[in-house]
Design a protein around this motif. Structure first.
Motif, mmCIF file in Angstrom:
data_model
loop_
_atom_site.group_PDB
_atom_site.id
_atom_site.type_symbol
_atom_site.label_atom_id
_atom_site.label_comp_id
_atom_site.label_asym_id
_atom_site.label_seq_id
_atom_site.Cartn_x
_atom_site.Cartn_y
_atom_site.Cartn_z
ATOM 1 N N GLY A 26 -3.517 -12.255 -7.841
ATOM 2 C CA GLY A 26 -2.569 -11.704 -6.890
ATOM 3 C C GLY A 26 -3.233 -11.350 -5.582
ATOM 4 N N GLN A 27 -2.497 -10.707 -4.708
ATOM 5 C CA GLN A 27 -3.016 -10.267 -3.423
ATOM 6 C C GLN A 27 -3.446 -8.813 -3.541
ATOM 7 O OE1 GLN A 27 0.627 -12.067 -1.415
ATOM 8 N NE2 GLN A 27 -0.865 -12.174 0.251
ATOM 9 N N GLY A 28 -4.670 -8.545 -3.124
ATOM 10 C CA GLY A 28 -5.202 -7.199 -3.245
ATOM 11 C C GLY A 28 -5.328 -6.783 -4.690
ATOM 12 N N VAL A 29 -4.839 -5.575 -4.996
ATOM 13 C CA VAL A 29 -4.944 -5.064 -6.365
ATOM 14 C C VAL A 29 -3.673 -5.317 -7.166
ATOM 15 C CG1 VAL A 29 -6.607 -3.287 -5.772
ATOM 16 C CG2 VAL A 29 -4.176 -2.777 -5.599
ATOM 17 N N GLU A 30 -2.734 -6.031 -6.580
ATOM 18 C CA GLU A 30 -1.450 -6.261 -7.247
ATOM 19 C C GLU A 30 -1.505 -7.498 -8.129
ATOM 20 O OE1 GLU A 30 0.718 -3.898 -7.041
ATOM 21 O OE2 GLU A 30 -0.567 -2.872 -5.597
ATOM 22 N N GLY A 31 -2.510 -7.582 -8.972
ATOM 23 C CA GLY A 31 -2.673 -8.746 -9.819
ATOM 24 C C GLY A 31 -1.767 -8.727 -11.044
ATOM 25 N N GLN A 32 -1.338 -9.916 -11.445
ATOM 26 C CA GLN A 32 -0.516 -10.085 -12.635
ATOM 27 C C GLN A 32 -1.135 -11.175 -13.509
ATOM 28 O OE1 GLN A 32 2.109 -8.175 -13.374
ATOM 29 N NE2 GLN A 32 1.886 -7.048 -11.433
ATOM 30 N N PRO A 33 -0.944 -11.094 -14.833
ATOM 31 C CA PRO A 33 -1.487 -12.147 -15.702
ATOM 32 C C PRO A 33 -0.868 -13.503 -15.362
ATOM 33 C CG PRO A 33 -0.823 -10.222 -16.978
ATOM 34 C CD PRO A 33 -0.285 -10.027 -15.601
ATOM 35 N N THR A 40 -12.873 0.810 3.216
ATOM 36 C CA THR A 40 -13.021 1.414 1.898
ATOM 37 C C THR A 40 -12.273 0.631 0.831
ATOM 38 O OG1 THR A 40 -11.044 2.830 1.931
ATOM 39 C CG2 THR A 40 -13.009 3.649 3.077
ATOM 40 N N VAL A 41 -12.669 0.850 -0.411
ATOM 41 C CA VAL A 41 -11.911 0.336 -1.542
ATOM 42 C C VAL A 41 -10.487 0.865 -1.425
ATOM 43 C CG1 VAL A 41 -12.544 2.282 -3.030
ATOM 44 C CG2 VAL A 41 -11.937 0.081 -4.061
ATOM 45 N N THR A 42 -9.531 0.137 -1.968
ATOM 46 C CA THR A 42 -8.124 0.514 -1.830
ATOM 47 C C THR A 42 -7.878 1.982 -2.165
ATOM 48 O OG1 THR A 42 -5.881 0.083 -2.642
ATOM 49 C CG2 THR A 42 -7.668 -0.327 -4.185
ATOM 50 N N ARG A 43 -7.104 2.627 -1.335
ATOM 51 C CA ARG A 43 -6.842 4.058 -1.514
ATOM 52 C C ARG A 43 -6.061 4.351 -2.787
ATOM 53 N NH1 ARG A 43 -2.931 6.001 3.275
ATOM 54 N NH2 ARG A 43 -3.830 4.296 4.480
ATOM 55 N N SER A 44 -5.394 3.341 -3.339
ATOM 56 C CA SER A 44 -4.618 3.558 -4.562
ATOM 57 C C SER A 44 -5.497 3.714 -5.794
ATOM 58 C CB SER A 44 -3.647 2.394 -4.781
ATOM 59 O OG SER A 44 -4.341 1.183 -5.035
ATOM 60 N N ARG A 45 -6.787 3.427 -5.663
ATOM 61 C CA ARG A 45 -7.687 3.495 -6.811
ATOM 62 C C ARG A 45 -8.848 4.465 -6.618
ATOM 63 N NH1 ARG A 45 -3.914 1.139 -8.512
ATOM 64 N NH2 ARG A 45 -3.843 -0.784 -9.743
ATOM 65 N N SER A 46 -8.958 5.093 -5.460
ATOM 66 C CA SER A 46 -10.131 5.925 -5.188
ATOM 67 C C SER A 46 -9.835 6.923 -4.076
ATOM 68 C CB SER A 46 -11.317 5.044 -4.795
ATOM 69 O OG SER A 46 -12.413 5.815 -4.341
ATOM 70 N N ILE A 91 -10.554 2.133 7.570
ATOM 71 C CA ILE A 91 -9.506 1.176 7.203
ATOM 72 C C ILE A 91 -9.440 1.037 5.685
ATOM 73 C CG2 ILE A 91 -8.768 -1.237 7.350
ATOM 74 C CD1 ILE A 91 -10.107 -1.376 10.084
ATOM 75 N N ASP A 92 -8.248 1.147 5.148
ATOM 76 C CA ASP A 92 -8.014 0.870 3.730
ATOM 77 C C ASP A 92 -8.037 -0.653 3.551
ATOM 78 O OD1 ASP A 92 -7.102 0.554 1.148
ATOM 79 O OD2 ASP A 92 -5.108 1.402 1.522
ATOM 80 N N SER A 93 -9.023 -1.149 2.829
ATOM 81 C CA SER A 93 -9.152 -2.603 2.657
ATOM 82 C C SER A 93 -8.029 -3.188 1.820
ATOM 83 C CB SER A 93 -10.494 -2.940 2.000
ATOM 84 O OG SER A 93 -10.486 -2.598 0.624
ATOM 85 N N LYS A 94 -7.367 -2.351 1.009
ATOM 86 C CA LYS A 94 -6.351 -2.791 0.041
ATOM 87 C C LYS A 94 -6.951 -3.725 -1.004
ATOM 88 C CE LYS A 94 -2.888 -2.783 3.745
ATOM 89 N NZ LYS A 94 -1.900 -3.618 4.474
#
Length: 316
Positions: free
Chosen positions: A214-221, A90-96, A131-134
């Motif tokens: 970044g890695q997964g959804v932890e992106g930074q400018p 699944t799409v990361t659990r932190s967003r859905s 599985i949470d894909s992160k």
């Protein structure tokens, strides 16, 4: 042992790739200006959305995960009779809520699958793992492509799950949001404060298009450019150089919230194609799905690849 892979509508992959590998798409509900649509990653329907302008800014658009009950029915009807083992990424659990609802559905399926399995004439036990894909979008697509490679290797159920979860932490993602105000406003409605009002204001006032990395959804400018094309050029330079340096899986996933004619005109795309071809890497190029485009905004871009630890500036 027949193994099936399930992904949700936030997973961006080329339609022909998904069909070739018999991926099961767990739908997501899209609500646009009060009208409800079901995103099943149908390419014709997706193209209609782009052409109709339903994904343009100014419209109130939200996505909703299928309920645990809805997912349970789909699993019992489509998955239990067809497979011996099912992996649902699944799409990361932190967003859905997709992960949470799919996990609840899995638990109820595992407690009640025998009758449905017997009625289908399929013998033996059934097992399933959510599985949470992160990951999001192209990152989720990259994980799915790698999972299919692992399935072909006939790994045991536990080895397959462990390898998928380990590999997810190796995925690097580049995102170019076309309109920071769009994603800030949508994030505000969801209670997500990760996009600040100041950044959104600067993006509009100074015509800045950022590259998030970044890695997964932890992106930074990691870069601020004065145009979308300049941002794309930087991402293509990064991806081309990283392909030539070596990857952990022979895939690069790229999804774009654009019409196909616009995608083909992206600066640096052909250079990336050539690098992939010369290095035995498959470029998984897709039109961003309805769910993805609603989440991050129309006109955006997402690229994912898997590699050893590195930084974006190492490949500029």
């Amino acid at each position: 042992m027949k193994v099936g892979l399930i992904v949700d509508s936030a997973c961006d992959l080329p339609f022909e790739f998904s069909r070739k590998h018999d991926l099961f798409i767990l739908p997501v509900t899209a609500v646009i200006d009060g009208e409800t649509y079901i995103d099943r990653h149908d390419p014709v329907r997706t193209q209609e959305f782009y052409q109709s302008g339903l994904l343009q800014k100014g419209r109130h658009a939200e996505t909703q995960a299928f309920s645990a009950e809805q997912i349970h029915e789909l699993f019992m009807e489509k998955i239990v009779p067809e497979y011996d083992v099912a992996i649902c990424e699944t799409v990361t659990r932190s967003r859905s809520l997709v992960f949470q609802n799919a996990s609840e559905a899995m638990n109820s399926v595992m407690a009640n699958y025998e009758q449905a399995r017997a009625a289908s004439g399929r013998e033996g036990k059934f097992s399933m793992r959510v599985i949470d894909s992160k990951q999001i979008f192209a990152g989720q697509g990259l994980l799915a492509a790698h999972t299919l490679r692992l399935i072909d290797q006939k790994l045991s159920k536990n080895a397959l799950r462990n390898e998928v979860e380990r590999f997810s932490d190796k995925i690097y993602t580049c995102v170019i949001p076309r309109d920071l105000h769009y994603i800030r406003e949508r994030a505000r409605r969801r209670g997500d404060k990760s996009i600040s009002g100041v950044v959104a204001f600067l993006g509009k006032a100074l015509n800045i298009t950022p590259v998030l990395f970044g890695q997964g959804v932890e992106g930074q400018p990691v870069a601020k450019t004065r145009s979308f094309e300049a941002a794309v050029e930087k991402v293509m330079n990064y991806a081309t150089a990283r392909v030539e340096a070596g990857l952990l899986t022979p895939h690069v996933s790229l999804s774009c919230g654009l019409a196909w004619t616009e995608i083909e005109e992206l600066p640096g795309l052909n250079r990336l194609r050539n690098a992939c071809e010369n290095n035995g890497v498959e470029l998984l190029l897709s039109q961003m799905g309805i769910t993805s485009s609603i989440y991050i905004g129309p006109g955006s871009l997402c690229l994912a690849l898997a590699a050893e630890p590195h930084s974006f500036t190492d490949y500029q």
